[in-house]
Scaffold this motif. Structure first.
Motif, PDB file in Angstrom:
ATOM      1  N   PHE A   1       5.738  18.580  83.824  1.00 25.03           N
ATOM      2  CA  PHE A   1       6.222  17.906  82.613  1.00 25.03           C
ATOM      3  C   PHE A   1       7.753  17.855  82.605  1.00 25.03           C
ATOM      4  CE2 PHE A   1       7.892  18.524  78.273  1.00 25.03           C
ATOM      5  CZ  PHE A   1       7.520  17.318  77.704  1.00 25.03           C
TER       6      PHE A   1
ATOM      7  N   LEU B   1       3.339  10.592  79.290  1.00 28.54           N
ATOM      8  CA  LEU B   1       3.312  11.328  78.028  1.00 28.54           C
ATOM      9  C   LEU B   1       1.996  11.108  77.294  1.00 28.54           C
ATOM     10  CD1 LEU B   1       4.803  13.087  75.938  1.00 28.54           C
ATOM     11  CD2 LEU B   1       5.745  10.988  74.976  1.00 28.54           C
ATOM     12  N   VAL B   2       1.535   9.865  77.277  1.00 31.24           N
ATOM     13  CA  VAL B   2       0.276   9.543  76.593  1.00 31.24           C
ATOM     14  C   VAL B   2      -0.905  10.208  77.298  1.00 31.24           C
ATOM     15  CG1 VAL B   2      -1.329   7.677  76.031  1.00 31.24           C
ATOM     16  CG2 VAL B   2       1.124   7.389  75.620  1.00 31.24           C
TER      17      VAL B   2
ATOM     18  N   GLY C   1      -0.840  12.816  79.248  1.00 29.73           N
ATOM     19  CA  GLY C   1      -0.737  14.259  79.055  1.00 29.73           C
ATOM     20  C   GLY C   1      -1.208  14.697  77.683  1.00 29.73           C
ATOM     21  N   THR C   2      -0.852  13.913  76.657  1.00 30.75           N
ATOM     22  CA  THR C   2      -1.267  14.244  75.287  1.00 30.75           C
ATOM     23  C   THR C   2      -2.777  14.157  75.136  1.00 30.75           C
ATOM     24  OG1 THR C   2       0.841  13.386  74.431  1.00 30.75           O
ATOM     25  CG2 THR C   2      -0.964  13.669  72.857  1.00 30.75           C
ATOM     26  N   ILE C   3      -3.377  13.089  75.704  1.00 28.64           N
ATOM     27  CA  ILE C   3      -4.833  12.920  75.620  1.00 28.64           C
ATOM     28  C   ILE C   3      -5.555  14.059  76.328  1.00 28.64           C
ATOM     29  CG2 ILE C   3      -6.770  11.455  76.320  1.00 28.64           C
ATOM     30  CD1 ILE C   3      -4.920   9.043  75.951  1.00 28.64           C
TER      31      ILE C   3
ATOM     32  N   LEU D   1      -4.375  17.020  77.087  1.00 25.63           N
ATOM     33  CA  LEU D   1      -4.097  18.304  76.447  1.00 25.63           C
ATOM     34  C   LEU D   1      -4.991  18.521  75.234  1.00 25.63           C
ATOM     35  CD1 LEU D   1      -2.155  20.697  76.854  1.00 25.63           C
ATOM     36  CD2 LEU D   1      -0.630  19.647  75.190  1.00 25.63           C
ATOM     37  N   SER D   2      -5.323  17.436  74.550  1.00 22.05           N
ATOM     38  CA  SER D   2      -6.168  17.543  73.359  1.00 22.05           C
ATOM     39  C   SER D   2      -7.652  17.580  73.694  1.00 22.05           C
ATOM     40  CB  SER D   2      -5.894  16.364  72.420  1.00 22.05           C
ATOM     41  OG  SER D   2      -6.188  15.127  73.054  1.00 22.05           O
TER      42      SER D   2
ATOM     43  N   TRP E   1      -7.384  22.548  76.363  1.00 26.14           N
ATOM     44  CA  TRP E   1      -7.463  23.698  75.464  1.00 26.14           C
ATOM     45  C   TRP E   1      -7.409  25.013  76.225  1.00 26.14           C
ATOM     46  CZ3 TRP E   1     -11.758  26.803  76.210  1.00 26.14           C
ATOM     47  CH2 TRP E   1     -12.819  26.242  76.918  1.00 26.14           C
TER      48      TRP E   1
END
Length: 309
Positions: free
Chosen positions: A105, A137-138, A140-142, A144-145, A149
């Motif tokens: 990242f 970024l998108v 990674g966010t998806i 990560l959610s 976990w």
């Protein structure tokens, strides 16, 4: 109402499951926990999950730069690129190591900032680079959610006071600093840190301080640390010089890729792994052999070179 109640129960169940996993991780990580017959973590290529994450992170960066500098991309290749990046990023997040995830990242952020140009008091950035940064970024966010976990739980456990991983790292860091202060010039000797590493009853002994510069300082002293710093600084300087020198050539992407990989492996060396990890020194060496390769490729009579498109 039934749907809302069902969703709330399912959400509470997930929270209880995550809390149980965290408690289990803390019990396993406690230095007071006695050794049991639990099976060791295994992967398809052995038990070195950090090496697996280094390779996955390297693959993501190489793919990212390949498509970033390619002039035309078909829709099929674009779809394949998105799928592969998603799979690799998911594998990276699901593996136990934390350092490669954070380092990847930070590498994307650093290389994006490095691509900025200041012209007449205006900050300029290529739209393609910005699009790829937003894409990462998108994604990674998806991830990560969803599958991320496990990474969040491990990070929370690492920050919990008394967790074995935290206690062990702090103790080995103190030992490395004490060794350097006791032998400041030439260090305690190559491979000597393993003899002084912290011991905890019933827990696997980590024979390195999780920081390559600190390990070099403790084993090779100021001389070894100075030599390592010089070759690292010269490698970064050489790659930055090559990115500027060959900006107008078809091989501008080569020094950029190696620079990103060097940033990634250097960041991982600050929080995980040991001096036996060859990837950092591979990219340091690559920094000094890139220019002869580019010069050879630029020769008009070189039959091995195909136009990059």
């Amino acid at each position: 109402q039934r749907r809302a109640l069902h969703a709330a129960r399912r959400h509470d169940g997930r929270r209880e499951h995550a809390a149980a996993l965290l408690r289990h991780a803390l019990r396993r990580g406690s230095p007071r926990r006695r050794h049991t017959a639990d099976p060791a973590f295994q992967t398809t290529i052995g038990s070195n999950y950090l090496a697996l994450q280094y390779i996955v992170g390297t693959s993501i960066l190489i793919m990212l730069y390949h498509f970033l500098f390619k002039k035309s991309i078909s829709k099929k290749l674009t779809l394949l690129f998105i799928l592969l990046i998603g799979l690799l990023a998911g594998a990276l997040l699901y593996a136990p190591g934390k350092s490669p995830i954070i380092s990847l990242f930070l590498t994307v952020v650093i290389m994006t900032i490095a691509s900025l140009k200041i012209d007449y008091q205006k900050i300029l950035i290529k739209r393609k680079i910005l699009n790829y940064a937003i894409f990462m970024l998108v994604i990674g966010t998806i991830l990560l959610s969803t599958v991320g976990w496990m990474f969040v739980l491990r990070l929370q456990a690492m920050l919990t006071p008394g967790y074995y991983g935290q206690v062990e790292r702090v103790e080995n860091t103190k030992i490395a600093i004490d060794l350097f202060l006791s032998h400041p010039i030439i260090g305690a000797g190559i491979g000597s840190f393993s003899e002084y590493a912290a011991k905890f009853e019933g827990i696997e002994r980590m024979k390195y301080p999780h920081n390559v510069p600190l390990e070099i300082a403790s084993e090779l002293g100021f001389i070894g640390l100075l030599f390592f710093t010089l070759i690292l600084v010269f490698a970064f300087k050489q790659l930055i010089y090559l990115t500027k020198k060959y900006r107008s050539t078809p091989y501008y992407h080569l020094p950029n890729v190696v620079l990103a990989l060097l940033v990634f492996t250097f960041l991982t060396s600050l929080t995980g792994g040991n001096i036996n990890n060859p990837l950092l020194f591979v990219w340091i060496g690559a920094a000094f052999i890139i220019e002869p390769i580019i010069k050879k490729c630029l020769e008009k009579d070189n039959p091995l070179v195909q136009p990059y498109a």
